[in-house]
Design a protein around this motif. Sequence first.
Motif, PDB file in Angstrom:
ATOM      1  N   LEU A  14       0.821  -1.208   0.000  1.00 22.25           N
ATOM      2  CA  LEU A  14       0.000   0.000   0.000  1.00 22.25           C
ATOM      3  C   LEU A  14       0.855   1.256   0.000  1.00 22.25           C
ATOM      4  CD1 LEU A  14      -2.879  -0.898   2.477  1.00 22.25           C
ATOM      5  CD2 LEU A  14      -2.969  -0.822   0.002  1.00 22.25           C
ATOM      6  N   GLN A  15       2.006   1.218   0.632  1.00 22.62           N
ATOM      7  CA  GLN A  15       2.876   2.389   0.686  1.00 22.62           C
ATOM      8  C   GLN A  15       3.496   2.692  -0.671  1.00 22.62           C
ATOM      9  OE1 GLN A  15       5.574   1.499   3.853  1.00 22.62           O
ATOM     10  NE2 GLN A  15       4.082   1.994   5.435  1.00 22.62           N
ATOM     11  N   MET A  16       3.550   1.709  -1.560  1.00 22.43           N
ATOM     12  CA  MET A  16       4.132   1.932  -2.881  1.00 22.43           C
ATOM     13  C   MET A  16       3.186   2.724  -3.786  1.00 22.43           C
ATOM     14  SD  MET A  16       5.872  -1.829  -3.330  1.00 22.43           S
ATOM     15  CE  MET A  16       5.945  -1.713  -5.079  1.00 22.43           C
ATOM     16  N   ILE A  17       1.903   2.744  -3.483  1.00 20.57           N
ATOM     17  CA  ILE A  17       0.925   3.498  -4.260  1.00 20.57           C
ATOM     18  C   ILE A  17       0.761   4.858  -3.583  1.00 20.57           C
ATOM     19  CG2 ILE A  17      -1.454   3.570  -5.079  1.00 20.57           C
ATOM     20  CD1 ILE A  17      -1.506   0.523  -4.873  1.00 20.57           C
ATOM     21  N   SER A  18       0.875   5.926  -4.351  1.00 20.24           N
ATOM     22  CA  SER A  18       0.795   7.260  -3.753  1.00 20.24           C
ATOM     23  C   SER A  18      -0.619   7.544  -3.246  1.00 20.24           C
ATOM     24  CB  SER A  18       1.197   8.316  -4.783  1.00 20.24           C
ATOM     25  OG  SER A  18       0.200   8.434  -5.776  1.00 20.24           O
ATOM     26  N   ASP A  19      -0.710   8.410  -2.262  1.00 24.28           N
ATOM     27  CA  ASP A  19      -2.013   8.787  -1.721  1.00 24.28           C
ATOM     28  C   ASP A  19      -2.885   9.442  -2.789  1.00 24.28           C
ATOM     29  OD1 ASP A  19      -1.470   7.756   0.745  1.00 24.28           O
ATOM     30  OD2 ASP A  19      -1.068   9.683   1.718  1.00 24.28           O
ATOM     31  N   THR A  20      -2.275  10.158  -3.700  1.00 20.63           N
ATOM     32  CA  THR A  20      -3.035  10.787  -4.791  1.00 20.63           C
ATOM     33  C   THR A  20      -3.700   9.723  -5.654  1.00 20.63           C
ATOM     34  OG1 THR A  20      -1.405  12.563  -4.825  1.00 20.63           O
ATOM     35  CG2 THR A  20      -2.890  12.425  -6.702  1.00 20.63           C
ATOM     36  N   ASP A  21      -2.950   8.673  -5.994  1.00 15.51           N
ATOM     37  CA  ASP A  21      -3.521   7.585  -6.792  1.00 15.51           C
ATOM     38  C   ASP A  21      -4.618   6.842  -6.029  1.00 15.51           C
ATOM     39  OD1 ASP A  21      -1.874   8.208  -8.888  1.00 15.51           O
ATOM     40  OD2 ASP A  21      -0.454   6.569  -8.548  1.00 15.51           O
ATOM     41  N   LYS A  22      -4.392   6.618  -4.734  1.00 12.08           N
ATOM     42  CA  LYS A  22      -5.407   5.943  -3.921  1.00 12.08           C
ATOM     43  C   LYS A  22      -6.697   6.759  -3.888  1.00 12.08           C
ATOM     44  CE  LYS A  22      -2.025   3.913  -0.772  1.00 12.08           C
ATOM     45  NZ  LYS A  22      -1.532   3.908   0.618  1.00 12.08           N
ATOM     46  N   ALA A  23      -6.562   8.066  -3.708  1.00  7.15           N
ATOM     47  CA  ALA A  23      -7.737   8.936  -3.656  1.00  7.15           C
ATOM     48  C   ALA A  23      -8.448   8.969  -5.006  1.00  7.15           C
ATOM     49  CB  ALA A  23      -7.327  10.348  -3.241  1.00  7.15           C
ATOM     50  N   TYR A  24      -7.679   8.984  -6.093  1.00 12.32           N
ATOM     51  CA  TYR A  24      -8.272   8.993  -7.433  1.00 12.32           C
ATOM     52  C   TYR A  24      -9.048   7.700  -7.682  1.00 12.32           C
ATOM     53  CZ  TYR A  24      -8.708   9.525 -12.474  1.00 12.32           C
ATOM     54  OH  TYR A  24      -9.197   9.627 -13.755  1.00 12.32           O
ATOM     55  N   ILE A  25      -8.461   6.572  -7.306  1.00 12.20           N
ATOM     56  CA  ILE A  25      -9.134   5.275  -7.478  1.00 12.20           C
ATOM     57  C   ILE A  25     -10.395   5.217  -6.609  1.00 12.20           C
ATOM     58  CG2 ILE A  25      -8.906   2.789  -7.058  1.00 12.20           C
ATOM     59  CD1 ILE A  25      -5.936   3.109  -7.921  1.00 12.20           C
ATOM     60  N   ALA A  26     -10.320   5.756  -5.391  1.00 12.99           N
ATOM     61  CA  ALA A  26     -11.509   5.797  -4.527  1.00 12.99           C
ATOM     62  C   ALA A  26     -12.613   6.630  -5.170  1.00 12.99           C
ATOM     63  CB  ALA A  26     -11.147   6.356  -3.156  1.00 12.99           C
ATOM     64  N   GLY A  27     -12.251   7.748  -5.778  1.00 13.86           N
ATOM     65  CA  GLY A  27     -13.239   8.586  -6.456  1.00 13.86           C
ATOM     66  C   GLY A  27     -13.841   7.890  -7.659  1.00 13.86           C
ATOM     67  N   LEU A  28     -13.002   7.213  -8.445  1.00 17.91           N
ATOM     68  CA  LEU A  28     -13.510   6.435  -9.582  1.00 17.91           C
ATOM     69  C   LEU A  28     -14.475   5.363  -9.097  1.00 17.91           C
ATOM     70  CD1 LEU A  28     -10.456   5.715 -11.902  1.00 17.91           C
ATOM     71  CD2 LEU A  28     -12.526   6.958 -12.490  1.00 17.91           C
ATOM     72  N   PHE A  29     -14.086   4.699  -8.027  1.00 21.66           N
ATOM     73  CA  PHE A  29     -14.920   3.625  -7.509  1.00 21.66           C
ATOM     74  C   PHE A  29     -16.246   4.168  -6.977  1.00 21.66           C
ATOM     75  CE2 PHE A  29     -16.314   0.500  -4.414  1.00 21.66           C
ATOM     76  CZ  PHE A  29     -16.362  -0.603  -5.238  1.00 21.66           C
ATOM     77  N   ASP A  30     -16.206   5.311  -6.288  1.00 16.55           N
ATOM     78  CA  ASP A  30     -17.445   5.923  -5.790  1.00 16.55           C
ATOM     79  C   ASP A  30     -18.388   6.260  -6.943  1.00 16.55           C
ATOM     80  OD1 ASP A  30     -17.125   5.790  -3.074  1.00 16.55           O
ATOM     81  OD2 ASP A  30     -16.472   7.854  -2.810  1.00 16.55           O
ATOM     82  N   GLY A  31     -17.832   6.723  -8.057  1.00 18.00           N
ATOM     83  CA  GLY A  31     -18.673   7.136  -9.177  1.00 18.00           C
ATOM     84  C   GLY A  31     -19.060   6.030 -10.135  1.00 18.00           C
ATOM     85  N   GLU A  32     -18.132   5.137 -10.434  1.00 18.82           N
ATOM     86  CA  GLU A  32     -18.336   4.136 -11.488  1.00 18.82           C
ATOM     87  C   GLU A  32     -18.312   2.697 -10.990  1.00 18.82           C
ATOM     88  OE1 GLU A  32     -18.956   5.047 -14.596  1.00 18.82           O
ATOM     89  OE2 GLU A  32     -18.569   7.175 -14.272  1.00 18.82           O
ATOM     90  N   GLY A  33     -18.050   2.491  -9.717  1.00 15.73           N
ATOM     91  CA  GLY A  33     -17.848   1.135  -9.221  1.00 15.73           C
ATOM     92  C   GLY A  33     -19.039   0.573  -8.479  1.00 15.73           C
ATOM     93  N   SER A  34     -18.904  -0.707  -8.140  1.00 16.83           N
ATOM     94  CA  SER A  34     -19.929  -1.375  -7.346  1.00 16.83           C
ATOM     95  C   SER A  34     -19.298  -2.500  -6.532  1.00 16.83           C
ATOM     96  CB  SER A  34     -21.027  -1.940  -8.242  1.00 16.83           C
ATOM     97  OG  SER A  34     -20.513  -2.947  -9.070  1.00 16.83           O
ATOM     98  N   ILE A  35     -19.919  -2.772  -5.372  1.00 20.70           N
ATOM     99  CA  ILE A  35     -19.526  -3.903  -4.528  1.00 20.70           C
ATOM    100  C   ILE A  35     -20.741  -4.800  -4.400  1.00 20.70           C
ATOM    101  CG2 ILE A  35     -18.874  -4.664  -2.214  1.00 20.70           C
ATOM    102  CD1 ILE A  35     -17.311  -2.153  -1.839  1.00 20.70           C
TER     103      ILE A  35
END
Length: 160
Positions: A14-35
């Motif tokens: 997890l530390q190898m992925i930047s916080d900016t990328d993590k936040a971007y992926i979280a935003g993509l998931f909130d908008g376009e994703g599903s669980i």
Amino acid sequence: MALIQQRQLLDGYLQMISDTDKAYIAGLFDGEGSIMMRRGIEKKKKHKGKGYRMSNSLRLSMEITMTDRSVVMWVHDVLGVGTFREKRVKGKRKDGTPYLKQYKWRCVFRDAYYVCCMIWPWSHTKLDKVQQVISHYADQALDKNVINLDEYKRIKKNVR
């Protein structure tokens, strides 16, 4: 306590992925994703012998589906888990034009847990589902099936 130990196991990657990328992926998931989480009775093969057994199983998956291929491929490359594929879309719109191609990234079970741990601080819309996934795995030890290969070889050699 178990959740903290599991987070420590994941933190190396997890530390190898930047916080900016993590936040971007979280935003993509909130908008376009599903669980999708579903618990139910399933028919499975018996471990020994012929026949089937009934099992109370959990089906867990998360996915992002978009028409922008490069973004979905980037998510797959950065996370390093899951599958990337083209989603088949049948039919045409009411005006007769074909639908755009869609691309899907999908991960299941513990890979989904790993992704949920990563995006949890930045999730908003899907936060309840993300927390459900994390709490499901919080009581289980993730490393109970992981062994040290050198130790295994040494034990195996002593048994012979």
